[in-house]
Design an enzyme around this catalytic site. Structure first.
Site, short mmCIF file in Angstrom:
data_model
loop_
_atom_site.label_atom_id
_atom_site.label_comp_id
_atom_site.label_asym_id
_atom_site.label_seq_id
_atom_site.Cartn_x
_atom_site.Cartn_y
_atom_site.Cartn_z
N LYS A 76 39.93 42.24 41.00
CA LYS A 76 38.38 41.95 40.78
C LYS A 76 37.87 43.48 41.20
O LYS A 76 38.37 44.19 42.03
CB LYS A 76 38.39 40.79 42.22
CG LYS A 76 36.68 40.60 42.36
CD LYS A 76 36.68 39.60 43.14
CE LYS A 76 35.13 39.02 43.34
NZ LYS A 76 35.22 38.09 44.49
N SER A 151 32.69 34.03 43.08
CA SER A 151 32.57 35.28 42.40
C SER A 151 33.43 35.96 41.75
O SER A 151 33.20 36.94 40.90
CB SER A 151 31.80 36.32 43.72
OG SER A 151 33.03 36.58 44.39
N SER A 175 35.54 31.91 46.53
CA SER A 175 35.23 32.81 45.48
C SER A 175 36.66 32.99 44.98
O SER A 175 36.49 33.59 43.86
CB SER A 175 34.79 34.28 46.03
OG SER A 175 33.29 34.06 45.98
#
Length: 456
Positions: A76, A151, A175
């Protein structure tokens, strides 16, 4: 050549049936082919090829190899990577190149992983859709009209589309688990501090967790073992006879659509068939606790971004800017009370886990929404999508208890959903055990369907 899970690929390397260089080249080709899904922000092709070449030599010469030697992974884009652009999904930091690497990333790199690149995400991890205004909305490989959750949307989508073998994400209110559920993969928010959250662009030091997403529970067990030098894999078995599973009577029934409820009730029966004992339990969490989480997240995020707002406010996306500006509604006393309530809720859940071994809930109570949609209509009522999506996951960011999401079906327009298992502090082993038993008994067909995605 792709479609391998981590453990299968590792064995193929050992047997010299494929090489890391061949596999990494295949992944880089696939990433380029599917760039329109906006899954990667930065592709790390040059370094990945060098790392793969070193791994190939080690396997060929029977040199000592790391547990992730030659395995293609991706991170990420709010996890710092030395020498490699880390944007956090923002325009503010579109050219930021860190001078150090997050400890959680270091663990994977030191284990021999090949870094394919950095994955798209909701800007600064502030949302649950991954509709990024600067790098494009991440598209769900199961149905590209829909979001992959957030996210860490790129982390889930990369696995579903087989553009990485495993990924590493962050979780402040769901997330990791939300994209895992939305993309039909496995996501684990471990106990607080079990995996270091240092070296990230944080939202909230009180809530943030770092954790892996994987294609299977066995892969996840192997990955967690690398982080804490435990052997989770050998002990996995299909028998969960006598495990006391708490079925919440309150709170977790909200924001659940009928089709998901039917899948959930079926999963409860399946767990019972595997030998688990189901126990209905009241849970201490209520809607006020989501306000507690919001207070902590906004106050701490505002402190983190204060200087960036002063220097580059016009570069922030509108939803993130609105969230940060909302700090004006809180007082120092609000923050102190929120920290106190966080501690009380943690203690109450600790007490609950003396009566049951784990809890089981839907990860999210509905299938993901179309890209660009910010509301949820359920039972004729319209709800805020963020609140509804994080509802089942967020309490365990407050308390820090470990929670894993595994696939357990599809709804609507071919959209995966996830089952969340939550355990006592530092009881990752039991969560893996129950998840593995469920996966072994019921998920083979689902995994075959995942391999047949139209994207591929």
């Amino acid at each position: 050549m792709a479609h391998y899970d981590l453990l299968t690929l590792r064995q193929l390397y050992i047997e010299k049936k494929v090489s890391p260089s061949e596999i990494v080249e295949d992944y880089l080709t696939r990433i380029e082919k599917h760039h329109g899904f906006n899954i990667y922000i930065t592709v790390n092709a040059e370094q990945a090829r060098r790392q793969a070449a070193i791994a190939t030599q080690r396997y060929q010469h029977q040199d000592p190899v790391g547990p992730l030697e030659g395995i293609p992974v991706a991170y990420k884009d709010n996890l710092l990577t030395q020498g490699l652009r880390t944007t956090s999904g923002s325009a503010v930091e579109k050219n930021y190149v860190p001078d150090h690497t997050a400890p959680a990333v270091q663990v994977m790199q030191q284990a021999g992983a090949v870094n394919l690149g950095k994955l798209n995400m909701h800007e600064y991890a502030f949302g649950i859709t991954s509709n990024n205004p600067f790098y494009g909305p991440v598209k769900n490989p199961w149905n590209p009209e829909y979001t992959p959750g957030g996210s860490s949307g790129g982390c889930g989508a990369a696995l579903a589309a087989d553009l990485a073998v495993t990924t590493l994400g962050t979780d402040t209110g769901g997330s990791i688990r939300i994209p895992a559920a939305a993309c039909g993969v496995v996501g684990f928010k471990t106990s607080r501090h079990h995996i270091s959250a240092k070296g990230t662009r944080p939202i909230s030091l009180s809530l943030d967790h770092v954790g892996p997403l994987a294609k299977t529970v066995s892969d996840m067990a192997f990955l967690l073992g690398i982080y804490d030098q435990s052997d989770y894999l050998t002990g996995l078995k299909r028998d969960i006879k006598g495990v006391r599973i708490g079925v919440p009577m309150t709170y977790f029934q909200q924001y659940v659509e009928p089709e998901v409820k039917a899948h959930y009730e079926k999963a409860l029966k399946q767990l019972q068939d595997l030998g688990a004992i189901l126990v209905e339990v009241p849970v201490p969490v209520n809607q006020d606790h989501i306000g507690t989480l919001f207070t902590l997240a906004i106050c701490e995020a505002a402190a983190e971004h204060a200087q960036r707002l002063q220097e580059a406010e016009s570069l922030f996306g509108e939803d993130v800017l609105q969230a940060l500006r909302s700090v004006a509604q809180f007082t120092p006393m609000d923050y102190i009370y929120a920290r106190q309530e966080q501690q009380r809720l943690t203690e109450q859940f600790n007490a609950l886990f003396l009566d049951v071994d784990l809890l089981v809930t839907p990860t999210v109570g509905f299938g993901m929404q179309k890209i660009g949609v910010d509301t949820l209509t359920l039972g004729g009522d319209t709800h805020d999508l963020f609140s509804a999506t994080t509802h089942h996951c967020a309490p365990f960011n407050l308390t820090g208890h470990p929670a894993i999401s595994i696939p357990y079906g599809r709804v609507g327009e071919n959209l995966p959903i996830g089952l969340q298992l939550v355990g006592a502090q530092l009881n990752e082993r039991l969560l893996l055990q129950v998840a593995y038993a469920y996966e072994s008994a019921y998920l083979n067909d689902f995994y075959m369907q995942r391999k047949q995605l139209a994207l591929l």
